[in-house]
Design a protein around this motif. Structure first.
Motif, PDB file in Angstrom:
ATOM      1  N   SER A   1       0.858  -1.192   0.000  1.00 52.94           N
ATOM      2  CA  SER A   1       0.000   0.000   0.000  1.00 52.94           C
ATOM      3  C   SER A   1       0.890   1.237   0.000  1.00 52.94           C
ATOM      4  O   SER A   1       2.034   1.203   0.429  1.00 52.94           O
ATOM      5  N   GLN A   2       0.348   2.349  -0.511  1.00 48.48           N
ATOM      6  CA  GLN A   2       1.129   3.562  -0.604  1.00 48.48           C
ATOM      7  C   GLN A   2       1.147   4.250   0.751  1.00 48.48           C
ATOM      8  O   GLN A   2       0.100   4.559   1.314  1.00 48.48           O
ATOM      9  N   GLN A   3       2.341   4.557   1.240  1.00 48.95           N
ATOM     10  CA  GLN A   3       2.421   5.210   2.530  1.00 48.95           C
ATOM     11  C   GLN A   3       2.316   6.713   2.368  1.00 48.95           C
ATOM     12  O   GLN A   3       1.698   7.384   3.174  1.00 48.95           O
ATOM     13  N   GLY A   4       2.972   7.261   1.335  1.00 53.07           N
ATOM     14  CA  GLY A   4       2.963   8.699   1.157  1.00 53.07           C
ATOM     15  C   GLY A   4       1.713   9.149   0.437  1.00 53.07           C
ATOM     16  O   GLY A   4       1.237   8.499  -0.483  1.00 53.07           O
ATOM     17  N   GLU A   5       1.181  10.267   0.879  1.00 53.83           N
ATOM     18  CA  GLU A   5       0.029  10.855   0.195  1.00 53.83           C
ATOM     19  C   GLU A   5       0.315  12.318  -0.045  1.00 53.83           C
ATOM     20  O   GLU A   5       0.603  13.073   0.892  1.00 53.83           O
ATOM     21  N   GLU A   6       0.235  12.733  -1.323  1.00 58.55           N
ATOM     22  CA  GLU A   6       0.499  14.121  -1.662  1.00 58.55           C
ATOM     23  C   GLU A   6      -0.785  14.946  -1.643  1.00 58.55           C
ATOM     24  O   GLU A   6      -1.876  14.447  -1.925  1.00 58.55           O
ATOM     25  N   ASP A   7      -0.591  16.188  -1.369  1.00 58.67           N
ATOM     26  CA  ASP A   7      -1.700  17.136  -1.346  1.00 58.67           C
ATOM     27  C   ASP A   7      -1.175  18.476  -1.835  1.00 58.67           C
ATOM     28  O   ASP A   7      -0.110  18.906  -1.381  1.00 58.67           O
ATOM     29  N   PRO A   8      -1.839  19.171  -2.774  1.00 51.13           N
ATOM     30  CA  PRO A   8      -3.076  18.753  -3.425  1.00 51.13           C
ATOM     31  C   PRO A   8      -2.831  17.719  -4.522  1.00 51.13           C
ATOM     32  O   PRO A   8      -1.696  17.449  -4.848  1.00 51.13           O
ATOM     33  N   GLN A   9      -3.884  17.196  -5.106  1.00 58.27           N
ATOM     34  CA  GLN A   9      -3.749  16.271  -6.229  1.00 58.27           C
ATOM     35  C   GLN A   9      -3.319  17.014  -7.480  1.00 58.27           C
ATOM     36  O   GLN A   9      -2.608  16.465  -8.324  1.00 58.27           O
ATOM     37  N   ALA A  10      -3.774  18.255  -7.615  1.00 59.43           N
ATOM     38  CA  ALA A  10      -3.434  19.051  -8.788  1.00 59.43           C
ATOM     39  C   ALA A  10      -3.280  20.506  -8.381  1.00 59.43           C
ATOM     40  O   ALA A  10      -3.931  20.978  -7.441  1.00 59.43           O
ATOM     41  N   LEU A  11      -2.423  21.209  -9.116  1.00 55.31           N
ATOM     42  CA  LEU A  11      -2.074  22.581  -8.795  1.00 55.31           C
ATOM     43  C   LEU A  11      -1.819  23.318 -10.103  1.00 55.31           C
ATOM     44  O   LEU A  11      -1.049  22.831 -10.946  1.00 55.31           O
ATOM     45  N   SER A  12      -2.462  24.477 -10.266  1.00 51.70           N
ATOM     46  CA  SER A  12      -2.249  25.286 -11.461  1.00 51.70           C
ATOM     47  C   SER A  12      -1.792  26.669 -11.034  1.00 51.70           C
ATOM     48  O   SER A  12      -2.475  27.328 -10.233  1.00 51.70           O
ATOM     49  N   ILE A  13      -0.648  27.088 -11.536  1.00 53.70           N
ATOM     50  CA  ILE A  13      -0.101  28.377 -11.115  1.00 53.70           C
ATOM     51  C   ILE A  13       0.406  29.149 -12.330  1.00 53.70           C
ATOM     52  O   ILE A  13       0.634  28.578 -13.406  1.00 53.70           O
ATOM     53  N   GLN A  14       0.604  30.446 -12.131  1.00 56.97           N
ATOM     54  CA  GLN A  14       1.141  31.309 -13.177  1.00 56.97           C
ATOM     55  C   GLN A  14       2.665  31.241 -13.133  1.00 56.97           C
ATOM     56  O   GLN A  14       3.267  31.087 -12.045  1.00 56.97           O
ATOM     57  N   GLU A  15       3.278  31.337 -14.282  1.00 60.83           N
ATOM     58  CA  GLU A  15       4.739  31.359 -14.349  1.00 60.83           C
ATOM     59  C   GLU A  15       5.266  32.465 -13.431  1.00 60.83           C
ATOM     60  O   GLU A  15       4.745  33.572 -13.407  1.00 60.83           O
ATOM     61  N   GLY A  16       6.308  32.140 -12.686  1.00 64.81           N
ATOM     62  CA  GLY A  16       6.887  33.094 -11.756  1.00 64.81           C
ATOM     63  C   GLY A  16       6.383  32.936 -10.335  1.00 64.81           C
ATOM     64  O   GLY A  16       7.044  33.384  -9.391  1.00 64.81           O
ATOM     65  N   GLU A  17       5.227  32.290 -10.170  1.00 64.97           N
ATOM     66  CA  GLU A  17       4.695  32.062  -8.819  1.00 64.97           C
ATOM     67  C   GLU A  17       5.403  30.869  -8.184  1.00 64.97           C
ATOM     68  O   GLU A  17       6.081  30.082  -8.843  1.00 64.97           O
ATOM     69  N   ASN A  18       5.201  30.747  -6.869  1.00 68.15           N
ATOM     70  CA  ASN A  18       5.736  29.588  -6.147  1.00 68.15           C
ATOM     71  C   ASN A  18       4.691  28.480  -6.101  1.00 68.15           C
ATOM     72  O   ASN A  18       3.487  28.746  -6.063  1.00 68.15           O
ATOM     73  N   ALA A  19       5.173  27.248  -6.085  1.00 64.25           N
ATOM     74  CA  ALA A  19       4.286  26.082  -5.967  1.00 64.25           C
ATOM     75  C   ALA A  19       4.677  25.296  -4.730  1.00 64.25           C
ATOM     76  O   ALA A  19       5.855  25.003  -4.529  1.00 64.25           O
ATOM     77  N   THR A  20       3.699  24.982  -3.915  1.00 63.71           N
ATOM     78  CA  THR A  20       3.954  24.191  -2.705  1.00 63.71           C
ATOM     79  C   THR A  20       3.075  22.967  -2.707  1.00 63.71           C
ATOM     80  O   THR A  20       1.874  23.045  -2.962  1.00 63.71           O
ATOM     81  N   MET A  21       3.668  21.838  -2.435  1.00 64.70           N
ATOM     82  CA  MET A  21       2.908  20.593  -2.307  1.00 64.70           C
ATOM     83  C   MET A  21       3.381  19.859  -1.062  1.00 64.70           C
ATOM     84  O   MET A  21       4.519  20.043  -0.620  1.00 64.70           O
ATOM     85  N   ASN A  22       2.485  19.086  -0.507  1.00 67.86           N
ATOM     86  CA  ASN A  22       2.747  18.425   0.768  1.00 67.86           C
ATOM     87  C   ASN A  22       2.647  16.922   0.643  1.00 67.86           C
ATOM     88  O   ASN A  22       1.975  16.399  -0.251  1.00 67.86           O
TER      89      ASN A  22
END
Lengths: 110, 111
Positions: A1-22
């Motif tokens: 079974s998968q132990q790691g779970e990412e959040d969010p499932q999808a992320l849309s950002i503008q070029e130059g912005e920061n992206a954070t995922m958990n």
């Protein structure tokens, strides 16, 4: 079974912005790794953070690890169109195997 | 430097036919080798791993088998493919506990 779970499932950002995922996980780990996958390709290793480390940097990437909360975050600063990909966290709890999450799909809009 | 090869890149096979996917690694000795399957839009499911020649550990009971006839060769096989075997198959290598390096993958479509 998968132990790691990412959040969010999808992320849309503008070029130059920061992206954070958990990423959250359930059991004690030796290290936690982040990988990137471009559509239809193999995975590329981005960064490895060990259980006794709290933060790690690589270029525009910053990874944090909180073992008390069993969570990690990946920050991509000043995003570019080329950062469009799926990002996976993987936890290593022995010397042989990694457990991958389902991934976060990041779309960077020009 | 180390490189990992997988072939074929794409495969379309009828249900009930056999399968053989090959993975080879260059530039390293005695690597740990892994086979993963990825369904569309999903994460990676570990199928098999090997820590040495002839040593295979199976993670998920299924229609597939793996073999490691040489130190840097890892083969994924099936005697009779099922529709549910369709997916993206990835081979990877590592040294113990560290980064895994992935091949380009094989896209398998079973019809």
């Amino acid at each position: 079974s998968q132990q790691g779970e990412e959040d969010p499932q999808a992320l849309s950002i503008q070029e130059g912005e920061n992206a954070t995922m958990n990423c959250s996980y359930k059991t004690s780990i030796n290290n936690l790794q982040w990988y990137r996958q471009n559509s239809g390709r193999g995975l590329v290793h981005l960064i490895l953070i060990r259980s006794n480390e709290r933060e790690k940097h690589s270029g525009r990437l910053r990874v944090t690890l909180d073992t008390s909360k069993k969570s990690s975050s990946l920050l991509i600063t000043a995003s570019r169109a080329a950062d469009t990909a799926s990002y996976f966290c993987a936890t290593a709890f022995n010397d042989y195997k990694l457990s991958f999450g389902a991934g976060t799909t990041v779309t960077v809009r020009a | 430097s180390q490189t990992i090869h997988q072939w074929p890149a794409t495969l379309v096979q009828p249900v009930g036919s056999p399968l053989s996917l090959e993975c080879t690694v260059e530039g390293t000795s005695n690597p740990n080798l892994y086979w993963y399957r990825q369904a569309a839009g999903r994460g990676l499911q570990l199928l098999f791993y090997s820590v040495g020649i002839g040593q295979i550990s199976s993670e998920v009971p299924q229609n597939l088998s793996a073999s490691r006839p040489q130190d840097r060769q890892f083969i994924l096989s099936s005697k009779k493919l099922l529709l549910s075997d369709s997916g993206f198959y990835l081979c990877a290598w590592s040294t113990a506990g560290e980064t895994q390096y992935f091949g380009p993958g094989t896209r398998l479509l079973v019809l």
